[in-house]
Design a protein around this motif. Sequence first.
Motif, PDB file in Angstrom:
ATOM      1  N   CYS A  67       0.853  -1.193   0.000  1.00 24.89           N
ATOM      2  CA  CYS A  67       0.000   0.000   0.000  1.00 24.89           C
ATOM      3  C   CYS A  67       0.890   1.246   0.000  1.00 24.89           C
ATOM      4  N   VAL A  68       0.757   2.054  -1.039  1.00 26.94           N
ATOM      5  CA  VAL A  68       1.624   3.220  -1.216  1.00 26.94           C
ATOM      6  C   VAL A  68       0.798   4.497  -1.079  1.00 26.94           C
ATOM      7  N   LEU A  69       1.047   5.252  -0.012  1.00 27.91           N
ATOM      8  CA  LEU A  69       0.350   6.527   0.195  1.00 27.91           C
ATOM      9  C   LEU A  69       1.195   7.650  -0.399  1.00 27.91           C
ATOM     10  N   TRP A  70       1.249   8.805   0.230  1.00 26.67           N
ATOM     11  CA  TRP A  70       1.959   9.939  -0.350  1.00 26.67           C
ATOM     12  C   TRP A  70       2.227  10.949   0.766  1.00 26.67           C
ATOM     13  N   PRO A  81       9.752   4.982   3.262  1.00 27.68           N
ATOM     14  CA  PRO A  81       9.098   3.934   4.060  1.00 27.68           C
ATOM     15  C   PRO A  81       7.867   4.435   4.815  1.00 27.68           C
ATOM     16  N   ASP A  82       7.872   5.702   5.246  1.00 27.63           N
ATOM     17  CA  ASP A  82       6.710   6.147   6.019  1.00 27.63           C
ATOM     18  C   ASP A  82       5.483   6.408   5.143  1.00 27.63           C
ATOM     19  N   CYS A  83       5.607   6.211   3.848  1.00 25.68           N
ATOM     20  CA  CYS A  83       4.445   6.281   2.944  1.00 25.68           C
ATOM     21  C   CYS A  83       3.909   4.893   2.597  1.00 25.68           C
ATOM     22  N   VAL A  84       4.507   3.852   3.195  1.00 29.46           N
ATOM     23  CA  VAL A  84       4.133   2.472   2.836  1.00 29.46           C
ATOM     24  C   VAL A  84       3.708   1.720   4.104  1.00 29.46           C
ATOM     25  N   PRO A  85       2.440   1.817   4.507  1.00 31.68           N
ATOM     26  CA  PRO A  85       2.016   1.223   5.775  1.00 31.68           C
ATOM     27  C   PRO A  85       1.713  -0.274   5.710  1.00 31.68           C
ATOM     28  N   ILE A  86       1.606  -0.829   4.514  1.00 30.61           N
ATOM     29  CA  ILE A  86       1.323  -2.266   4.377  1.00 30.61           C
ATOM     30  C   ILE A  86       2.256  -2.837   3.314  1.00 30.61           C
TER      31      ILE A  86
END
Length: 193
Positions: free
Chosen positions: A111-114, A174-179
Amino acid sequence: MATPRVLDVLAERGLKATFFVVGRQLEHYRTLAARAAQDGHWIGNHTMTHPRPLGLREAGAADEIEDAQALLGELSRPEKLFRPSGAGGDLEPGLLNHTAVGTLIGGGYTCVLWNAVPRDWEDQDGWVDRALEQIEERDWTLLVLHDVQDASAARLEEFLDRAGDVTFRQDFPPDCVPIRDRKLVGPIRGLLA
Ligand SMILES: [Zn+2]
């Protein structure tokens, strides 16, 4: 059609990005997604129909993820990059729900956030200044731009010129990838419906 121009600009400069693709669009633009992959960009899953936001309803969240993944097929990265669809660019409650999180963990998705949204779709001129400011604010920016009509394409070259000696890289902070790797590795509580 903005995507060919975006791909041309990135190719001219040897830059690689990730394109998070809405499954429904793939039905019409598969050739374009294939070109992006061939150019070395990563192709990710951005839901089947782009619910605003994905987590609004528990029912349907799993299909939104898995139907789009099935359509992506071999265009997908092996790590199954996925970005939830939002309501307006913010990381906020409703982006995910328990069904979506279970599907992502169980299915081995990444899961890639932003952390930066210069809102190119609202302001196709002003986003450049905002993006440059946002890049200054942190060591590693995950910048979201849109290859849709009247968004980033017209000023993408200007942005890249003005970014100067900023290093562009294809992987994610890494802090944009929680899963990832079937595990919850970052906080998502504030994103649940
Ligand atoms: Zn979106």
